[in-house]
Design a protein around this motif. Structure first.
Motif, short mmCIF file in Angstrom:
data_model
loop_
_atom_site.label_atom_id
_atom_site.label_comp_id
_atom_site.label_asym_id
_atom_site.label_seq_id
_atom_site.Cartn_x
_atom_site.Cartn_y
_atom_site.Cartn_z
N LYS A 158 2.01 -2.99 -4.36
CA LYS A 158 0.60 -2.58 -4.24
C LYS A 158 0.00 -3.03 -2.92
N VAL A 159 0.36 -4.22 -2.47
CA VAL A 159 -0.16 -4.70 -1.17
C VAL A 159 0.37 -3.85 -0.03
N VAL A 160 1.63 -3.45 -0.09
CA VAL A 160 2.19 -2.56 0.93
C VAL A 160 1.46 -1.23 0.92
N GLN A 161 1.24 -0.66 -0.26
CA GLN A 161 0.54 0.62 -0.36
C GLN A 161 -0.90 0.51 0.15
N LEU A 162 -1.59 -0.54 -0.26
CA LEU A 162 -2.98 -0.72 0.16
C LEU A 162 -3.09 -0.87 1.67
N SER A 163 -2.26 -1.72 2.25
CA SER A 163 -2.34 -1.95 3.69
C SER A 163 -1.95 -0.70 4.47
N ALA A 164 -1.01 0.08 3.94
CA ALA A 164 -0.59 1.31 4.63
C ALA A 164 -1.67 2.39 4.57
N ARG A 165 -2.51 2.35 3.55
CA ARG A 165 -3.53 3.39 3.37
C ARG A 165 -4.87 3.05 4.03
N LEU A 166 -5.00 1.85 4.56
CA LEU A 166 -6.25 1.51 5.24
C LEU A 166 -6.42 2.38 6.49
N ASN A 167 -7.64 2.75 6.77
CA ASN A 167 -7.96 3.54 7.96
C ASN A 167 -7.68 2.68 9.19
N ARG A 168 -6.66 3.04 9.97
CA ARG A 168 -6.25 2.24 11.13
C ARG A 168 -7.24 2.30 12.29
N GLU A 169 -8.11 3.25 12.27
CA GLU A 169 -9.14 3.30 13.31
C GLU A 169 -10.19 2.23 13.08
N ARG A 170 -10.37 1.83 11.83
CA ARG A 170 -11.39 0.83 11.49
C ARG A 170 -10.81 -0.55 11.17
N PHE A 171 -9.58 -0.56 10.63
CA PHE A 171 -9.00 -1.82 10.13
C PHE A 171 -7.63 -2.11 10.73
N GLU A 172 -7.33 -3.39 10.86
CA GLU A 172 -6.01 -3.85 11.30
C GLU A 172 -5.42 -4.73 10.19
N PRO A 173 -4.58 -4.17 9.32
CA PRO A 173 -4.03 -4.98 8.23
C PRO A 173 -2.94 -5.93 8.71
N VAL A 174 -2.94 -7.14 8.15
CA VAL A 174 -1.89 -8.13 8.40
C VAL A 174 -1.54 -8.71 7.03
N VAL A 175 -0.25 -8.78 6.72
CA VAL A 175 0.20 -9.33 5.45
C VAL A 175 0.87 -10.68 5.73
N SER A 176 0.38 -11.72 5.06
CA SER A 176 1.00 -13.04 5.20
C SER A 176 1.70 -13.39 3.90
N TYR A 177 2.70 -14.27 4.03
CA TYR A 177 3.44 -14.73 2.86
C TYR A 177 3.93 -16.14 3.13
#
Length: 72
Positions: free
Chosen positions: A21-40
């Protein structure tokens, strides 16, 4: 316009439902407005490859030993 960084944190990048779900959510964010980063903080796994494929940065956070932080 400057993009807003969004940090999503997981214990590990395994194969579980939350990781997918985190992969799907981060991939679907609008890249013009958001810069997703996943930490673990645990082991890397198959979801790390999916994040790389989607162009999303993943960062391993190594926790400090329990005695490192002291209350004053």
């Amino acid at each position: 316009m400057k993009r807003i960084r969004v940090l999503l944190h997981l214990d590990r990048l395994g194969i579980g439902g939350m990781e997918k779900k985190v992969v799907q959510l981060s991939a679907r964010l609008n890249r013009e407005r958001f810069e997703p980063v996943v930490s673990y903080s645990g082991k890397s796994g198959p979801c790390a490859a999916e994040l790389r494929k989607a162009g999303i940065r993943s960062v391993k956070i190594v926790p400090k030993p329990p005695g490192h932080i002291r209350a004053e």
